[in-house]
Design a protein around this motif. Structure first.
Motif, mmCIF file in Angstrom:
data_model
loop_
_atom_site.group_PDB
_atom_site.id
_atom_site.type_symbol
_atom_site.label_atom_id
_atom_site.label_comp_id
_atom_site.label_asym_id
_atom_site.label_seq_id
_atom_site.Cartn_x
_atom_site.Cartn_y
_atom_site.Cartn_z
ATOM 1 N N SER A 152 -2.002 1.692 10.902
ATOM 2 C CA SER A 152 -1.050 1.296 9.859
ATOM 3 C C SER A 152 0.077 2.315 9.704
ATOM 4 C CB SER A 152 -1.779 1.127 8.525
ATOM 5 O OG SER A 152 -2.284 2.378 8.070
ATOM 6 N N VAL B 3 -7.363 9.593 2.294
ATOM 7 C CA VAL B 3 -7.558 8.591 3.341
ATOM 8 C C VAL B 3 -7.127 9.108 4.708
ATOM 9 C CG1 VAL B 3 -7.406 6.629 1.760
ATOM 10 C CG2 VAL B 3 -5.323 7.473 2.895
ATOM 11 N N MET C 239 0.860 -1.177 0.000
ATOM 12 C CA MET C 239 0.000 0.000 0.000
ATOM 13 C C MET C 239 0.901 1.233 0.000
ATOM 14 S SD MET C 239 -2.719 1.208 2.953
ATOM 15 C CE MET C 239 -1.700 0.821 4.344
ATOM 16 N N THR C 240 0.782 2.066 -1.019
ATOM 17 C CA THR C 240 1.554 3.299 -1.099
ATOM 18 C C THR C 240 0.668 4.477 -0.722
ATOM 19 O OG1 THR C 240 2.962 2.399 -2.835
ATOM 20 C CG2 THR C 240 2.918 4.790 -2.593
ATOM 21 N N ILE C 241 1.108 5.197 0.303
ATOM 22 C CA ILE C 241 0.397 6.389 0.755
ATOM 23 C C ILE C 241 1.295 7.586 0.465
ATOM 24 C CG2 ILE C 241 -0.669 7.577 2.720
ATOM 25 C CD1 ILE C 241 -2.049 4.939 2.085
ATOM 26 N N THR C 242 0.718 8.642 -0.100
ATOM 27 C CA THR C 242 1.461 9.874 -0.323
ATOM 28 C C THR C 242 0.933 10.932 0.642
ATOM 29 O OG1 THR C 242 -0.063 10.619 -2.062
ATOM 30 C CG2 THR C 242 1.883 9.356 -2.755
ATOM 31 N N TYR C 243 1.829 11.832 1.033
ATOM 32 C CA TYR C 243 1.497 12.887 1.992
ATOM 33 C C TYR C 243 1.856 14.220 1.359
ATOM 34 C CZ TYR C 243 1.371 8.885 5.035
ATOM 35 O OH TYR C 243 1.068 7.664 5.580
ATOM 36 N N ARG D 53 -3.031 10.345 0.795
ATOM 37 C CA ARG D 53 -3.799 9.752 -0.299
ATOM 38 C C ARG D 53 -3.266 8.365 -0.649
ATOM 39 N NH1 ARG D 53 -3.707 15.029 -1.691
ATOM 40 N NH2 ARG D 53 -5.721 15.987 -2.042
ATOM 41 N N ARG D 54 -4.207 7.515 -1.004
ATOM 42 C CA ARG D 54 -3.878 6.203 -1.571
ATOM 43 C C ARG D 54 -4.587 6.131 -2.904
ATOM 44 N NH1 ARG D 54 -5.838 0.636 1.033
ATOM 45 N NH2 ARG D 54 -7.761 1.406 0.128
ATOM 46 N N ASP D 55 -3.832 5.945 -3.967
ATOM 47 C CA ASP D 55 -4.391 5.899 -5.320
ATOM 48 C C ASP D 55 -5.294 7.093 -5.606
ATOM 49 O OD1 ASP D 55 -3.089 3.452 -5.781
ATOM 50 O OD2 ASP D 55 -4.770 2.341 -4.898
ATOM 51 N N LEU E 221 -8.005 1.845 7.645
ATOM 52 C CA LEU E 221 -6.561 2.019 7.477
ATOM 53 C C LEU E 221 -5.870 2.480 8.756
ATOM 54 C CD1 LEU E 221 -6.552 3.702 3.955
ATOM 55 C CD2 LEU E 221 -6.063 1.314 4.522
ATOM 56 N N ILE F 89 -0.389 5.641 9.195
ATOM 57 C CA ILE F 89 -0.792 6.827 8.438
ATOM 58 C C ILE F 89 -0.948 8.039 9.344
ATOM 59 C CG2 ILE F 89 -2.622 7.847 7.007
ATOM 60 C CD1 ILE F 89 -3.073 4.989 5.873
#
Length: 131
Positions: free
Chosen positions: A81, A54, A1-5, A48-50, A78, A83
């Protein structure tokens, strides 16, 4: 799972309203988050995820050296995890880059381990008046 900030990232009010309702256990409200953060905040962080929002945290401030973490929220499925801690870490970086000297947070007792252990806040004496 790739999360961007993203510090001061783009978002839609509806997405934050859904996160807030889920995070603070109330019905979905129609809050104008965009107006609120642009008027009162040093910044905010979007997770964000995809492309989907989130997670979100608001960083209000006094216009000087004090910033305040408000409304840390992560989509329920989520949570736990990392985040939330990453959101707060990005908020710390944003406040530091703005030359703030202090980042404050208040929270309910059940979030003590999150803010002290996962995010690195230290206990301090504080007071408040319920209005």
């Amino acid at each position: 799972m790739t999360i961007t900030y993203e510090w001061r990232g783009e978002f839609e009010n509806a997405a934050v309203n859904v996160l807030h309702a889920e995070g603070f256990d109330h019905r979905v409200l129609d809050i104008d988050w965009l107006e609120q953060v642009h008027r009162h905040s040093l910044g905010w962080v979007c997770a964000r995820r995809d492309g989907e929002l989130v997670g979100f945290v608001n960083v209000a401030w006094d216009g000087g050296v004090h910033a305040f973490v408000l409304d840390t929220m992560v989509r329920a499925d989520l949570r736990r995890s990392g985040i939330g801690a990453a959101l707060v870490a990005a908020a710390v970086r944003g406040a530091r880059a703005a030359h703030c000297e202090w980042l404050h947070v208040d929270f309910d007792d059940d979030l003590r381990a999150f803010y002290f252990d996962a995010c690195g806040f230290k206990p301090t004496k504080a007071g408040h008046i319920a209005l």
